[in-house]
Design a protein around this motif. Sequence first.
Motif, short mmCIF file in Angstrom:
data_model
loop_
_atom_site.label_atom_id
_atom_site.label_comp_id
_atom_site.label_asym_id
_atom_site.label_seq_id
_atom_site.Cartn_x
_atom_site.Cartn_y
_atom_site.Cartn_z
N UNK A 85 -8.33 -5.87 -7.99
CA UNK A 85 -9.36 -5.10 -7.28
C UNK A 85 -8.74 -4.20 -6.22
N UNK A 86 -7.81 -4.72 -5.43
CA UNK A 86 -7.19 -3.94 -4.35
C UNK A 86 -6.36 -2.79 -4.91
N UNK A 87 -5.66 -3.05 -6.01
CA UNK A 87 -4.88 -1.99 -6.65
C UNK A 87 -5.79 -0.87 -7.13
N UNK A 88 -6.91 -1.24 -7.71
CA UNK A 88 -7.88 -0.24 -8.17
C UNK A 88 -8.43 0.57 -7.00
N UNK A 110 -5.82 1.52 3.35
CA UNK A 110 -6.39 2.32 2.26
C UNK A 110 -7.49 3.25 2.77
N UNK A 111 -8.43 2.70 3.55
CA UNK A 111 -9.63 3.44 3.95
C UNK A 111 -9.59 4.01 5.37
N UNK A 112 -8.67 3.51 6.18
CA UNK A 112 -8.68 3.89 7.59
C UNK A 112 -9.36 2.85 8.45
N UNK A 113 -10.46 2.27 7.95
CA UNK A 113 -11.14 1.17 8.63
C UNK A 113 -11.55 0.13 7.58
N UNK A 114 -11.72 -1.12 8.04
CA UNK A 114 -12.13 -2.17 7.13
C UNK A 114 -13.65 -2.28 7.10
N UNK A 115 -14.24 -2.46 5.92
CA UNK A 115 -15.71 -2.60 5.85
C UNK A 115 -16.19 -4.01 6.24
N UNK A 116 -15.26 -4.93 6.45
CA UNK A 116 -15.65 -6.31 6.69
C UNK A 116 -15.09 -6.87 7.99
N UNK A 117 -15.88 -7.75 8.62
CA UNK A 117 -15.43 -8.43 9.83
C UNK A 117 -15.03 -9.88 9.58
N UNK A 174 0.86 -1.20 0.00
CA UNK A 174 0.00 0.00 0.00
C UNK A 174 0.89 1.24 0.00
N UNK A 175 1.59 1.44 -1.11
CA UNK A 175 2.48 2.59 -1.25
C UNK A 175 2.68 2.90 -2.72
N UNK A 176 3.38 3.99 -2.99
CA UNK A 176 3.65 4.36 -4.38
C UNK A 176 4.53 3.34 -5.08
N UNK A 177 5.34 2.59 -4.31
CA UNK A 177 6.21 1.58 -4.89
C UNK A 177 5.54 0.21 -4.98
N UNK A 178 4.31 0.11 -4.46
CA UNK A 178 3.55 -1.14 -4.54
C UNK A 178 2.42 -1.00 -5.53
N UNK A 179 1.19 -0.86 -5.00
CA UNK A 179 0.05 -0.66 -5.88
C UNK A 179 0.22 0.61 -6.72
N UNK A 180 0.93 1.57 -6.18
CA UNK A 180 1.09 2.84 -6.89
C UNK A 180 1.81 2.71 -8.21
#
Length: 493
Positions: A186-189, A268-275, A153-159
């Motif tokens: 999906x995660x990269x998008x 990415x979002x600060x919190x996860x939408x899923x448990x 989760x950085x400019x050198x990864x998905x970025x």
Amino acid sequence: MKIGFDNDKYLKMQSAHIRERIASFGGKLYLEFGGKLFDDYHASRVLPGFLPDSKLKMLLELREDMEIIIAINANDIEKSKVRGDIGITYEQDILRLMDVYNSLGLSVCGVVMTQYAAQPSAAAFEKRLQKLGVRVFRHYPIEGYPANIPLIVSDDGFGKNDFIDTTRSLVVVTAPGPGSGKMAVCLSQLYHEHRRGVRAGYAKFETFPVWNLPLKHPVNLAYEAATTDLNDVNMIDPFHLEAYGKTAVNYNRDIEIFPVLNTIFERIFGTSPYKSPTDMGVNMAGCCIIDDDVVCEASKQEVIRRYYKALVAAKKGENVAQEILSLELLLKQLSITPTYRRCVQPALDLAEKTGAPAAAMELPDGRIVTGKTSPLLGAASAMLLNALKALAGINPEIDLISPVVIEPIQDLKVNHLGSKNPRLHTDEVLLALSISAATSPIAEHAMQALENLRGCDMHSTVILSDADMSTCAKLGVQVTSEPMRQTKALYYK
């Protein structure tokens, strides 16, 4: 055939549930689509009533709001990986899939090559797609994926990955087969959308295992039988149980990756939408089963079919010993043996009586018809004609095809085409029958019964030829065979 699944209810319920999930994320959803988008014959076999193109029809109801991304792993292109069910390479299947989607008016926004590292074959395929006017995107290997989350989760990864610009509320990410990197796409998008200030969500569409059926339900055990080569194992979702106090079924890979996936969501979002990994799914198939006894019986038959398929693969020299052990364990869990398949024992009995290969078929009304080897016909061909007679109500003593018609075909095969086997294969028998139908009302009546073969179970005491297997597949006949060759030849086709 008995129906155990309400396909119309499924189409309505599934599309409505996906729309609800889109709305829950503010109007943009990336949907990872596992399994086959169409031609899903496994689902149609274990859930009688489920149509092979059900998932595609469901998406057609959403097509005004949907576009498709097709993912392919560049390493699979380099290895010329082949789809086992239809025998074409993944890159050929990309073209086939795009033709199908375009013919249905579905919008394909491009092909993304995952794990791209300038592999020669992948680079060549990229150029080919571009010449065909297809947009191609590259996603690159990320060191330490999926554990190295700070890098991912950085400019050198998905970025570093190409961003695939989309305009519709539902983006379906599909692929020719497993291991293509759909989830990573999906995660990269999501990462790129978040950087652009767009709120988007992720969900996963997997028909199996069915989350709201018991862990050891035959439908879920049939899924394990279908994925023994992937070492997939159904499990109770521990995250779902802890979060909600309810049991739900998932499979090992999703459960193992969920902590990592959850952390990526948080980054990415600060919190996860899923448990739980079950929360990510949108599958409603379990809610559309209308006769549990029917789907249980169909699933048991599927496990037996998978078992025989593995035995034949072993006979052909494939390394499937562990798969066979896994399938034997599933048979024990279901308390069945291969002869639970009703067409098996009659075929074995006839072969023992005649001392030659034999075949048997269970018709839709439960009747069993058999076929034995003769100078004119192979066992499968004889059985096919006998089945058509039974279905059409024709006297079994009547010859549907005159020997006068068969003998010239045998002469052509042996004396002009170089075949060592004079007996007619099933495709040749059907051609001869169709010719006879031009002048024989009885043969024409038998031809009309062909459609009633779809879904019938058949067993052969020897491995069928490629020609016979192909014909049976086209007729919709569900074939198994003993792991025995008809000849001692080393080359067998």
